[in-house]
Scaffold this motif. Structure first.
Motif, short mmCIF file in Angstrom:
data_model
loop_
_atom_site.label_atom_id
_atom_site.label_comp_id
_atom_site.label_asym_id
_atom_site.label_seq_id
_atom_site.Cartn_x
_atom_site.Cartn_y
_atom_site.Cartn_z
N THR A 121 12.67 -16.34 8.82
CA THR A 121 11.22 -16.64 8.68
C THR A 121 10.97 -18.07 8.86
OG1 THR A 121 11.73 -16.90 6.37
CG2 THR A 121 10.76 -14.67 6.90
N PRO A 122 9.76 -18.62 9.71
CA PRO A 122 9.38 -19.59 10.03
C PRO A 122 8.84 -20.44 8.93
CG PRO A 122 7.69 -18.15 11.15
CD PRO A 122 8.97 -17.37 10.54
N ASN A 123 8.21 -19.70 7.89
CA ASN A 123 7.37 -20.09 6.87
C ASN A 123 7.87 -19.73 5.51
OD1 ASN A 123 5.28 -21.40 8.69
ND2 ASN A 123 4.71 -19.19 8.94
N GLY A 124 7.48 -20.60 4.72
CA GLY A 124 8.01 -20.13 3.34
C GLY A 124 7.08 -20.43 2.25
N PRO A 125 7.26 -20.01 0.87
CA PRO A 125 8.31 -19.32 0.50
C PRO A 125 8.19 -17.96 0.82
CG PRO A 125 6.75 -19.51 -1.45
CD PRO A 125 6.40 -20.46 0.07
N SER A 126 9.41 -17.52 1.28
CA SER A 126 9.74 -15.94 1.57
C SER A 126 11.13 -15.67 0.95
CB SER A 126 9.76 -15.85 3.13
OG SER A 126 8.88 -16.40 4.01
N TYR A 127 11.06 -14.25 0.63
CA TYR A 127 12.04 -13.74 -0.36
C TYR A 127 12.59 -12.49 -0.05
CZ TYR A 127 10.17 -17.39 -3.45
OH TYR A 127 9.59 -18.44 -4.26
N PHE A 128 13.94 -12.44 0.85
CA PHE A 128 14.36 -11.09 1.25
C PHE A 128 14.43 -10.07 0.27
CE2 PHE A 128 17.89 -8.03 1.39
CZ PHE A 128 17.63 -7.78 2.69
N HIS A 129 14.20 -8.85 0.68
CA HIS A 129 14.30 -7.88 -0.26
C HIS A 129 14.84 -6.73 0.31
CE1 HIS A 129 13.43 -8.81 -4.46
NE2 HIS A 129 12.72 -9.75 -3.99
N GLY A 130 14.44 -6.32 1.61
CA GLY A 130 15.11 -5.05 2.29
C GLY A 130 15.07 -5.14 3.68
N TRP A 131 16.03 -4.15 4.04
CA TRP A 131 16.39 -4.12 5.56
C TRP A 131 15.93 -2.83 6.02
CZ3 TRP A 131 19.19 -7.07 9.08
CH2 TRP A 131 20.02 -8.45 8.75
N SER A 132 15.40 -2.62 7.11
CA SER A 132 14.90 -1.33 7.79
C SER A 132 16.21 -0.73 8.23
CB SER A 132 14.08 -1.49 9.08
OG SER A 132 14.80 -2.18 10.09
N PRO A 133 16.22 0.82 8.08
CA PRO A 133 17.46 1.51 8.34
C PRO A 133 17.96 1.30 9.71
CG PRO A 133 15.65 3.03 8.27
CD PRO A 133 15.02 1.72 7.81
N ASP A 134 17.19 0.65 10.47
CA ASP A 134 17.86 0.45 11.98
C ASP A 134 18.45 -0.79 12.02
OD1 ASP A 134 15.83 -0.81 12.28
OD2 ASP A 134 14.91 0.29 13.93
#
Length: 278
Positions: free
Chosen positions: A107-120
């Motif tokens: 992510t170029p910008n924040g704050p960003s918080y990971f939560h999930g991956w797409s199945p692919d």
């Protein structure tokens, strides 16, 4: 008494196995694709916990030493997404090899918080604060290799906990409107919004099971603000297409208990963290 307990809930038996007791403030377990270990964070770092000999084994995260508890394993089991504030002073999403290595910025910008991956494994979903949304957290997606982000929710006072269903058709999340925090789902293109809970509880962090049948989530008592640590909470289970949830277990926990996907590959167990006063 140990401060944190890493636990596994077995849906078939209803039994709880305590995997590890520690004075470290561990949070947010992920279950590895091969089923042999859990990944947790503590004090800005990541640790692997082998299930056959549970100890906190450090994972090399390179320069990233200010991790929060938003991390997750790619569907092929080879890559970790992490959220770290070392570079910018605010949370940024990176990817890195599952065994450790230098993080690559997503992510170029924040704050960003990971939560999930797409199945692919091609896309990541996350809540983020942006000035364009009045600094309210909305749900976004972005290519896992970086690029342009897409905002997929609007009109919520706050969103968090976004996680894909295994067929890729939905993203579940918790969203606050008019003082109520419920679970919702939406298509990845931002259409088809559906409310999935409607009760007095404050519901957070929905996680669809790998087989697509169930969703486990964290429920706070009525009137709770945000998703604080140190509350009497419950883990609840509901059908993936909606329905009446059941209470699986109640304990002292909250923030750090089950922030990120923690299902076992077989969809019959999940990991979580409970806490107790020292």
């Amino acid at each position: 008494m140990s401060f944190a307990q890493l636990c596994i809930y077995d849906l078939d038996s209803g039994a709880v196995q305590t995997v590890l007791k520690t004075d470290d403030h561990i949070e947010a377990p992920n279950w590895t694709l091969d089923g042999t270990a859990l990944i947790v964070n503590a004090d800005g770092l990541l640790y692997r916990v082998p299930l056959d000999a549970p100890t906190l084994t450090p994972v090399d995260t390179g320069f990233a030493t200010g991790l929060n508890n938003d991390h997750g394993i790619s569907p092929d089991g080879k890559t970790l997404a992490i959220s770290d504030k070392t570079e910018d002073g605010k949370s940024i999403i990176y990817t890195m090899p599952i065994g450790g290595g230098r993080p690559q910025r997503v992510t170029p910008n924040g704050p960003s918080y990971f939560h999930g991956w797409s199945p692919d494994g091609q896309t990541i979903t996350y809540p983020a604060f942006r000035a364009s949304t009045g600094d309210t957290a909305q749900i976004y997606t972005i290519p896992a290799t970086g690029g342009d982000e897409q905002q997929i929710t609007e009109g919520f006072d706050h969103c968090d906990g976004s996680d894909y269903t295994p067929d890729g058709k939905w993203i579940w999340f918790n969203g606050e409107k008019d003082g109520a925090v419920d679970l919702w789902r939406i298509h990845p293109d931002g259409t088809g919004l559906e409310r999935m809970t409607d009760d007095a509880m404050v519901n957070w962090f929905p996680h669809p099971s790998p087989d697509g049948a169930l969703v486990v989530y964290l429920a706070y008592p009525e009137g709770t603000e945000g998703h604080p640590f140190g509350r009497n909470v419950s883990l609840r289970l509901m059908p993936a297409d909606g329905g009446t949830p059941v209470i699986l277990t109640e304990f002292f926990g909250g923030q750090g208990t089950i922030n990120v996907p923690s299902w076992s590959p077989c969809s019959r167990k999940f990991a979580y963290v409970t806490y107790a006063s020292k």
